[in-house]
Scaffold this motif. Structure first.
Motif, PDB file in Angstrom:
ATOM      1  N   ARG A 250      15.480 -23.112  -2.904  1.00  2.67           N
ATOM      2  CA  ARG A 250      15.684 -24.560  -3.011  1.00  2.67           C
ATOM      3  C   ARG A 250      16.658 -25.055  -1.953  1.00  2.67           C
ATOM      4  O   ARG A 250      16.510 -26.172  -1.441  1.00  2.67           O
ATOM      5  CB  ARG A 250      16.166 -24.917  -4.416  1.00  2.67           C
ATOM      6  CG  ARG A 250      15.049 -24.792  -5.450  1.00  2.67           C
ATOM      7  CD  ARG A 250      15.551 -24.924  -6.859  1.00  2.67           C
ATOM      8  NE  ARG A 250      14.435 -24.831  -7.812  1.00  2.67           N
ATOM      9  CZ  ARG A 250      14.586 -24.539  -9.084  1.00  2.67           C
ATOM     10  NH1 ARG A 250      15.788 -24.288  -9.565  1.00  2.67           N
ATOM     11  NH2 ARG A 250      13.529 -24.483  -9.876  1.00  2.67           N
ATOM     12  N   LEU A 251      17.635 -24.242  -1.628  1.00  2.00           N
ATOM     13  CA  LEU A 251      18.551 -24.619  -0.548  1.00  2.00           C
ATOM     14  C   LEU A 251      17.802 -24.638   0.789  1.00  2.00           C
ATOM     15  O   LEU A 251      17.983 -25.555   1.598  1.00  2.00           O
ATOM     16  CB  LEU A 251      19.732 -23.646  -0.484  1.00  2.00           C
ATOM     17  CG  LEU A 251      20.687 -23.812   0.707  1.00  2.00           C
ATOM     18  CD1 LEU A 251      21.199 -25.238   0.810  1.00  2.00           C
ATOM     19  CD2 LEU A 251      21.854 -22.826   0.584  1.00  2.00           C
ATOM     20  N   LEU A 252      16.957 -23.651   1.003  1.00  2.00           N
ATOM     21  CA  LEU A 252      16.179 -23.613   2.237  1.00  2.00           C
ATOM     22  C   LEU A 252      15.254 -24.825   2.320  1.00  2.00           C
ATOM     23  O   LEU A 252      15.096 -25.434   3.382  1.00  2.00           O
ATOM     24  CB  LEU A 252      15.352 -22.323   2.295  1.00  2.00           C
ATOM     25  CG  LEU A 252      14.469 -22.130   3.530  1.00  2.00           C
ATOM     26  CD1 LEU A 252      15.297 -22.173   4.808  1.00  2.00           C
ATOM     27  CD2 LEU A 252      13.707 -20.814   3.432  1.00  2.00           C
ATOM     28  N   ALA A 253      14.663 -25.200   1.190  1.00  2.00           N
ATOM     29  CA  ALA A 253      13.799 -26.383   1.162  1.00  2.00           C
ATOM     30  C   ALA A 253      14.586 -27.628   1.543  1.00  2.00           C
ATOM     31  O   ALA A 253      14.085 -28.505   2.260  1.00  2.00           O
ATOM     32  CB  ALA A 253      13.180 -26.550  -0.219  1.00  2.00           C
ATOM     33  N   GLU A 254      15.824 -27.716   1.082  1.00  2.00           N
ATOM     34  CA  GLU A 254      16.649 -28.873   1.416  1.00  2.00           C
ATOM     35  C   GLU A 254      16.984 -28.898   2.906  1.00  2.00           C
ATOM     36  O   GLU A 254      17.013 -29.968   3.530  1.00  2.00           O
ATOM     37  CB  GLU A 254      17.932 -28.863   0.584  1.00  2.00           C
ATOM     38  CG  GLU A 254      18.844 -30.056   0.825  1.00  2.00           C
ATOM     39  CD  GLU A 254      18.225 -31.381   0.405  1.00  2.00           C
ATOM     40  OE1 GLU A 254      18.770 -32.426   0.798  1.00  2.00           O
ATOM     41  OE2 GLU A 254      17.206 -31.376  -0.321  1.00  2.00           O
TER      42      GLU A 254
ATOM     43  N   ASN B 291       5.502 -17.159  -2.224  1.00  2.00           N
ATOM     44  CA  ASN B 291       6.230 -17.854  -3.280  1.00  2.00           C
ATOM     45  C   ASN B 291       5.516 -19.168  -3.563  1.00  2.00           C
ATOM     46  O   ASN B 291       5.492 -20.069  -2.724  1.00  2.00           O
ATOM     47  CB  ASN B 291       7.682 -18.104  -2.840  1.00  2.00           C
ATOM     48  CG  ASN B 291       8.523 -18.742  -3.934  1.00  2.00           C
ATOM     49  OD1 ASN B 291       8.182 -19.781  -4.469  1.00  2.00           O
ATOM     50  ND2 ASN B 291       9.658 -18.109  -4.243  1.00  2.00           N
ATOM     51  N   GLU B 292       4.919 -19.273  -4.733  1.00  2.00           N
ATOM     52  CA  GLU B 292       4.085 -20.438  -5.056  1.00  2.00           C
ATOM     53  C   GLU B 292       4.883 -21.732  -5.059  1.00  2.00           C
ATOM     54  O   GLU B 292       4.407 -22.774  -4.600  1.00  2.00           O
ATOM     55  CB  GLU B 292       3.424 -20.226  -6.416  1.00  2.00           C
ATOM     56  CG  GLU B 292       2.449 -21.328  -6.795  1.00  2.00           C
ATOM     57  CD  GLU B 292       1.720 -21.040  -8.089  1.00  2.00           C
ATOM     58  OE1 GLU B 292       1.065 -21.962  -8.612  1.00  2.00           O
ATOM     59  OE2 GLU B 292       1.817 -19.895  -8.590  1.00  2.00           O
TER      60      GLU B 292
ATOM     61  N   THR C 192       4.179 -24.950  -2.521  1.00  2.00           N
ATOM     62  CA  THR C 192       3.964 -26.335  -2.932  1.00  2.00           C
ATOM     63  C   THR C 192       4.903 -27.275  -2.189  1.00  2.00           C
ATOM     64  O   THR C 192       4.500 -28.343  -1.713  1.00  2.00           O
ATOM     65  CB  THR C 192       4.180 -26.479  -4.448  1.00  2.00           C
ATOM     66  OG1 THR C 192       3.247 -25.633  -5.135  1.00  2.00           O
ATOM     67  CG2 THR C 192       3.998 -27.911  -4.897  1.00  2.00           C
ATOM     68  N   GLU C 193       6.154 -26.873  -2.083  1.00  2.00           N
ATOM     69  CA  GLU C 193       7.148 -27.685  -1.383  1.00  2.00           C
ATOM     70  C   GLU C 193       6.821 -27.801   0.100  1.00  2.00           C
ATOM     71  O   GLU C 193       6.900 -28.885   0.692  1.00  2.00           O
ATOM     72  CB  GLU C 193       8.538 -27.051  -1.556  1.00  2.00           C
ATOM     73  CG  GLU C 193       9.657 -27.785  -0.838  1.00  2.00           C
ATOM     74  CD  GLU C 193      10.091 -29.046  -1.563  1.00  2.00           C
ATOM     75  OE1 GLU C 193      10.865 -29.824  -0.979  1.00  2.00           O
ATOM     76  OE2 GLU C 193       9.658 -29.246  -2.701  1.00  2.00           O
TER      77      GLU C 193
ATOM     78  N   PHE D  26       7.769 -21.246   6.231  1.00  2.00           N
ATOM     79  CA  PHE D  26       6.324 -21.018   6.127  1.00  2.00           C
ATOM     80  C   PHE D  26       6.038 -19.585   5.674  1.00  2.00           C
ATOM     81  O   PHE D  26       5.210 -19.355   4.789  1.00  2.00           O
ATOM     82  CB  PHE D  26       5.637 -21.279   7.464  1.00  2.00           C
ATOM     83  CG  PHE D  26       4.222 -20.762   7.518  1.00  2.00           C
ATOM     84  CD1 PHE D  26       3.207 -21.395   6.805  1.00  2.00           C
ATOM     85  CD2 PHE D  26       3.905 -19.627   8.249  1.00  2.00           C
ATOM     86  CE1 PHE D  26       1.903 -20.906   6.823  1.00  2.00           C
ATOM     87  CE2 PHE D  26       2.609 -19.136   8.280  1.00  2.00           C
ATOM     88  CZ  PHE D  26       1.599 -19.775   7.562  1.00  2.00           C
ATOM     89  N   THR D  27       6.723 -18.614   6.285  1.00  2.00           N
ATOM     90  CA  THR D  27       6.527 -17.209   5.913  1.00  2.00           C
ATOM     91  C   THR D  27       6.823 -16.994   4.434  1.00  2.00           C
ATOM     92  O   THR D  27       6.065 -16.325   3.719  1.00  2.00           O
ATOM     93  CB  THR D  27       7.423 -16.299   6.767  1.00  2.00           C
ATOM     94  OG1 THR D  27       7.089 -16.464   8.155  1.00  2.00           O
ATOM     95  CG2 THR D  27       7.234 -14.832   6.386  1.00  2.00           C
ATOM     96  N   LEU D  28       7.925 -17.583   3.975  1.00  2.54           N
ATOM     97  CA  LEU D  28       8.293 -17.457   2.563  1.00  2.54           C
ATOM     98  C   LEU D  28       7.245 -18.115   1.665  1.00  2.54           C
ATOM     99  O   LEU D  28       6.969 -17.624   0.561  1.00  2.54           O
ATOM    100  CB  LEU D  28       9.661 -18.104   2.338  1.00  2.54           C
ATOM    101  CG  LEU D  28      10.248 -18.031   0.927  1.00  2.54           C
ATOM    102  CD1 LEU D  28      10.414 -16.577   0.479  1.00  2.54           C
ATOM    103  CD2 LEU D  28      11.585 -18.765   0.867  1.00  2.54           C
TER     104      LEU D  28
END
Length: 204
Positions: A60-64, A122-123, A127-128, A116-118
């Motif tokens: 979630r931190l990486l998404a942010e 990781n579903e 989605t994110e 992208f690799t992650l």
């Protein structure tokens, strides 16, 4: 991930900027696996518990990180394109945006590739990541559509398709340019610009 997003965005000020910057730098240097909360907390100068409280997980931190970088790039691109008066202006801005990004923020590009690799395993991240790509495409497509309606350029294909092609070309060029930083990429970028010109200006 919506609840986590709300909590993440409530973290304002210097600490938030330090955490996001530390995560970006850590992923760029060590990859996702090496960017632990302990490492990021130490480099950001905050407690590990603070990262858990606001972000919950490393993903979630990486998404942010990716979300904020995307917001900044889209805002800058929209501001620059708003002043474009011709198709050549648009092409020059897109060219400059790619070169400037790789020169000034190469780590931001690396983080997107890591994200992208992650996402492939990781579903939740998948989605994110898909939502971020969709938002980028929709945003740029809207700008292109507006420029078409203003008569600044003439789109030969659907705005969304053109936006997808622009991002696909930029992603591919970015990967190659980062892989061979000592090589002169101007002929390749110029060739890409001529290809894009065929999509945005049918006078060519």
């Amino acid at each position: 991930m919506e609840a986590a997003t709300s909590a993440t965005r409530s973290l304002a000020g210097d600490k938030a900027q330090r955490i996001v910057a530390a995560m970006r730098d850590s992923v760029a240097r060590r990859g996702v696996a090496g960017a632990t909360f302990d490492t990021v907390a130490r480099e950001a100068g905050v407690s590990r518990g603070l990262l858990h409280y606001y972000f919950g997980t490393k993903e979630r931190l990486l998404a942010e990180v990716v979300r904020r970088d995307t917001d900044e790039r889209l805002a800058a691109l929209e501001e620059q394109l708003s002043g474009a008066a011709t198709a050549d202006d648009v092409l020059a801005l897109l060219d400059r945006a790619l070169v400037t990004l790789l020169r000034e923020q190469p780590d931001a590009v690396v983080v997107v590739f890591e994200f992208f690799t992650l996402s492939r395993r990781n579903e939740e991240v998948a989605t994110e990541f898909a939502a971020l790509l969709r938002r980028m495409t929709d945003h740029v497509a809207a700008v292109l559509r507006a420029k078409h309606e203003e008569g600044v350029l003439r789109l030969r294909e659907d705005p969304e398709a053109v936006a997808d092609i622009l991002f696909a070309m930029a992603d591919g060029l970015a990967m190659r340019m980062l892989s061979e930083p000592g090589r002169s990429w101007r002929p390749t970028v110029d060739a890409a610009r001529r290809i894009v010109a065929g999509l945005v200006d049918d006078r060519r």
